[in-house]
Write an enzyme that holds these catalytic residues in place. Sequence first.
Site, PDB file in Angstrom:
ATOM      1  N   SER A 179       0.635  -1.226   0.589  1.00  0.00           N
ATOM      2  CA  SER A 179       0.112   0.119   0.322  1.00  0.00           C
ATOM      3  C   SER A 179       1.249   1.833   0.256  1.00  0.00           C
ATOM      4  CB  SER A 179      -1.227  -0.137   1.376  1.00  0.00           C
ATOM      5  OG  SER A 179      -1.779   1.230   0.821  1.00  0.00           O
TER       6      SER A 179
ATOM      7  N   TYR B   5      -0.943  -0.468  10.976  1.00  0.00           N
ATOM      8  CA  TYR B   5      -1.570  -0.929   9.245  1.00  0.00           C
ATOM      9  C   TYR B   5      -0.180  -1.052   8.312  1.00  0.00           C
ATOM     10  CZ  TYR B   5      -3.666  -1.502   4.579  1.00  0.00           C
ATOM     11  OH  TYR B   5      -3.943  -1.710   3.347  1.00  0.00           O
TER      12      TYR B   5
HETATM   13  N1  LIG Z   1      -8.730  -0.528  -1.045  1.00  0.00           N
HETATM   14  C1  LIG Z   1      -7.557   0.321  -1.108  1.00  0.00           C
HETATM   15  O1  LIG Z   1      -7.578   1.482  -0.534  1.00  0.00           O
HETATM   16  C2  LIG Z   1      -6.153  -0.106  -0.903  1.00  0.00           C
HETATM   17  C3  LIG Z   1      -5.098   0.301  -1.118  1.00  0.00           C
HETATM   18  C4  LIG Z   1      -3.792  -0.308  -0.743  1.00  0.00           C
HETATM   19  C5  LIG Z   1      -3.494  -0.907  -0.994  1.00  0.00           C
HETATM   20  N2  LIG Z   1      -4.728  -2.470  -0.363  1.00  0.00           N
HETATM   21  C6  LIG Z   1      -5.024  -3.563  -0.186  1.00  0.00           C
HETATM   22  O2  LIG Z   1      -5.352  -4.902  -1.069  1.00  0.00           O
HETATM   23  C7  LIG Z   1      -5.484  -5.822  -0.633  1.00  0.00           C
HETATM   24  C8  LIG Z   1      -7.020  -5.857  -1.763  1.00  0.00           C
HETATM   25  O3  LIG Z   1      -7.962  -5.790  -0.317  1.00  0.00           O
HETATM   26  P1  LIG Z   1      -9.414  -4.650  -0.741  1.00  0.00           P
HETATM   27  O4  LIG Z   1      -9.589  -2.955  -1.408  1.00  0.00           O
HETATM   28  O5  LIG Z   1      -9.507  -5.324  -2.223  1.00  0.00           O
HETATM   29  O6  LIG Z   1     -10.753  -5.108   0.332  1.00  0.00           O
HETATM   30  P2  LIG Z   1     -11.304  -5.952   0.204  1.00  0.00           P
HETATM   31  O7  LIG Z   1     -12.224  -5.963  -0.642  1.00  0.00           O
HETATM   32  O8  LIG Z   1     -11.546  -6.031   1.833  1.00  0.00           O
HETATM   33  O9  LIG Z   1     -10.679  -7.857   0.426  1.00  0.00           O
HETATM   34  C9  LIG Z   1      -9.958  -8.340   1.130  1.00  0.00           C
HETATM   35  C10 LIG Z   1     -10.003  -9.168   0.410  1.00  0.00           C
HETATM   36  O10 LIG Z   1      -9.130  -9.687   1.319  1.00  0.00           O
HETATM   37  C11 LIG Z   1     -10.237 -11.132   1.950  1.00  0.00           C
HETATM   38  N3  LIG Z   1      -9.422 -12.188   2.920  1.00  0.00           N
HETATM   39  C12 LIG Z   1     -10.513 -11.445   4.629  1.00  0.00           C
HETATM   40  N4  LIG Z   1      -9.855 -12.134   5.567  1.00  0.00           N
HETATM   41  C13 LIG Z   1      -9.343 -13.195   4.719  1.00  0.00           C
HETATM   42  C14 LIG Z   1      -8.719 -14.757   5.761  1.00  0.00           C
HETATM   43  N5  LIG Z   1      -8.669 -14.867   7.258  1.00  0.00           N
HETATM   44  N6  LIG Z   1      -8.536 -16.065   4.478  1.00  0.00           N
HETATM   45  C15 LIG Z   1      -8.095 -15.570   3.502  1.00  0.00           C
HETATM   46  N7  LIG Z   1      -8.611 -14.370   3.379  1.00  0.00           N
HETATM   47  C16 LIG Z   1      -9.120 -13.226   3.567  1.00  0.00           C
HETATM   48  C17 LIG Z   1     -11.821 -11.128   2.093  1.00  0.00           C
HETATM   49  O11 LIG Z   1     -12.112 -12.330   1.971  1.00  0.00           O
HETATM   50  P3  LIG Z   1     -13.158 -12.675   3.264  1.00  0.00           P
HETATM   51  O12 LIG Z   1     -13.848 -11.907   3.378  1.00  0.00           O
HETATM   52  O13 LIG Z   1     -13.984 -14.290   1.737  1.00  0.00           O
HETATM   53  O14 LIG Z   1     -12.049 -13.752   3.921  1.00  0.00           O
HETATM   54  C18 LIG Z   1     -11.144 -10.103   0.755  1.00  0.00           C
HETATM   55  O15 LIG Z   1     -11.340 -10.834  -0.008  1.00  0.00           O
HETATM   56  C19 LIG Z   1      -5.146  -5.487   0.853  1.00  0.00           C
HETATM   57  O16 LIG Z   1      -4.114  -6.373   1.233  1.00  0.00           O
HETATM   58  C20 LIG Z   1      -5.246  -4.194   1.434  1.00  0.00           C
HETATM   59  O17 LIG Z   1      -5.079  -3.371   2.044  1.00  0.00           O
HETATM   60  C21 LIG Z   1      -6.108  -1.562  -0.600  1.00  0.00           C
END
Ligand SMILES: NC(=O)c1ccc[n+]([C@@H]2O[C@H](COP(=O)([O-])OP(=O)(O)OC[C@H]3O[C@@H](n4cnc5c(N)ncnc54)[C@H](OP(=O)(O)O)[C@@H]3O)[C@@H](O)[C@H]2O)c1
Length: 252
Positions: free
Chosen positions: A149, A162
């Site tokens: 991130s 985080y």
């Molecule tokens: N969105 C942003 O602004 C942003 C910015 C920078 C970085 N990121 C990074 O991008 C990545 C993806 O996040 P996102 O933004 O797409 O958010 P998201 O829609 O909340 O996706 C998170 C994913 O992680 C899975 N997850 C959560 N707990 C888990 C577990 N114990 N075992 C397996 N899977 C698990 C969730 O699935 P289940 O709940 O079905 O398990 C979901 O598929 C993360 O690493 C986040 O830190 C996001």
Amino acid sequence: MKPVLDGTVALVTGASSGIGAATAAALAGHGAAVALAARRTGRLEEVAASIREQGGTALVLESDITDEQQAAGAVERTVSELGRLDTLINNAGVMLLGPAASAPLAEWQRMVDLNVLGLLFCAHAAVPHLLRAAADGPRRVADMVNISSVAGRTARNGSGVYNLTKHGVGAFSESLRQELATRYVRVSLVEPGATATELASHNRPEVLDAIRSQFGQRMEAEDIADAISYIVTRPRHVAVNEMLIRPTEQER
Ligand SMILES: NC(=O)c1ccc[n+]([C@@H]2O[C@H](COP(=O)([O-])OP(=O)(O)OC[C@H]3O[C@@H](n4cnc5c(N)ncnc54)[C@H](OP(=O)(O)O)[C@@H]3O)[C@@H](O)[C@H]2O)c1
């Protein structure tokens, strides 16, 4: 012409929503068979169905990757059911913000368990398979893409743990990159800025109220999937080590 990832297999963690779901679809579009890991199987089935409708191959793996055996099991089932592993997208993550002084310790634990340990469990189980894919796979190169991130570059008031987890992902990725580079396993770090997903919604209501005012322009999950696709479709002699991607208007 064959799609560039034809004959390869990718495992995407956190594939039930957001960046993971978009990435799984994108990699399938480039010809990879895709294994989808997360806890919500209903959501994984929807992503898989849409990949199959487009003619792709998708395997649903219900897994909580904070559990070492389930993380290793996701990797092993990918290999046993799809035949190999060429690409691991370490994407699953959680972001729980707010002042450190009053934070529930359980939130810190959830972030360390998933963002750090879950990623490490998957990486550890996957490396032998990635080395094998790089040695004798269709592309003679394999990829691990770790999702960090902007928060993995700069720490801010209210996001310390985080920040800690994502800085850790960056450090581990760079070390592993150096270790595996000459064996053609490319380890890449992707550092997205604000992206419209479910990520922020897991915060406590009072935290959500406080951070909502900071929401500005956001990218789509597909924008990050596009960046990941670019990385893993490079020719064998090109490794994109790191990609920092912000919405145009995001200043910091
Ligand atoms: N969105 C942003 O602004 C942003 C910015 C920078 C970085 N990121 C990074 O991008 C990545 C993806 O996040 P996102 O933004 O797409 O958010 P998201 O829609 O909340 O996706 C998170 C994913 O992680 C899975 N997850 C959560 N707990 C888990 C577990 N114990 N075992 C397996 N899977 C698990 C969730 O699935 P289940 O709940 O079905 O398990 C979901 O598929 C993360 O690493 C986040 O830190 C996001």
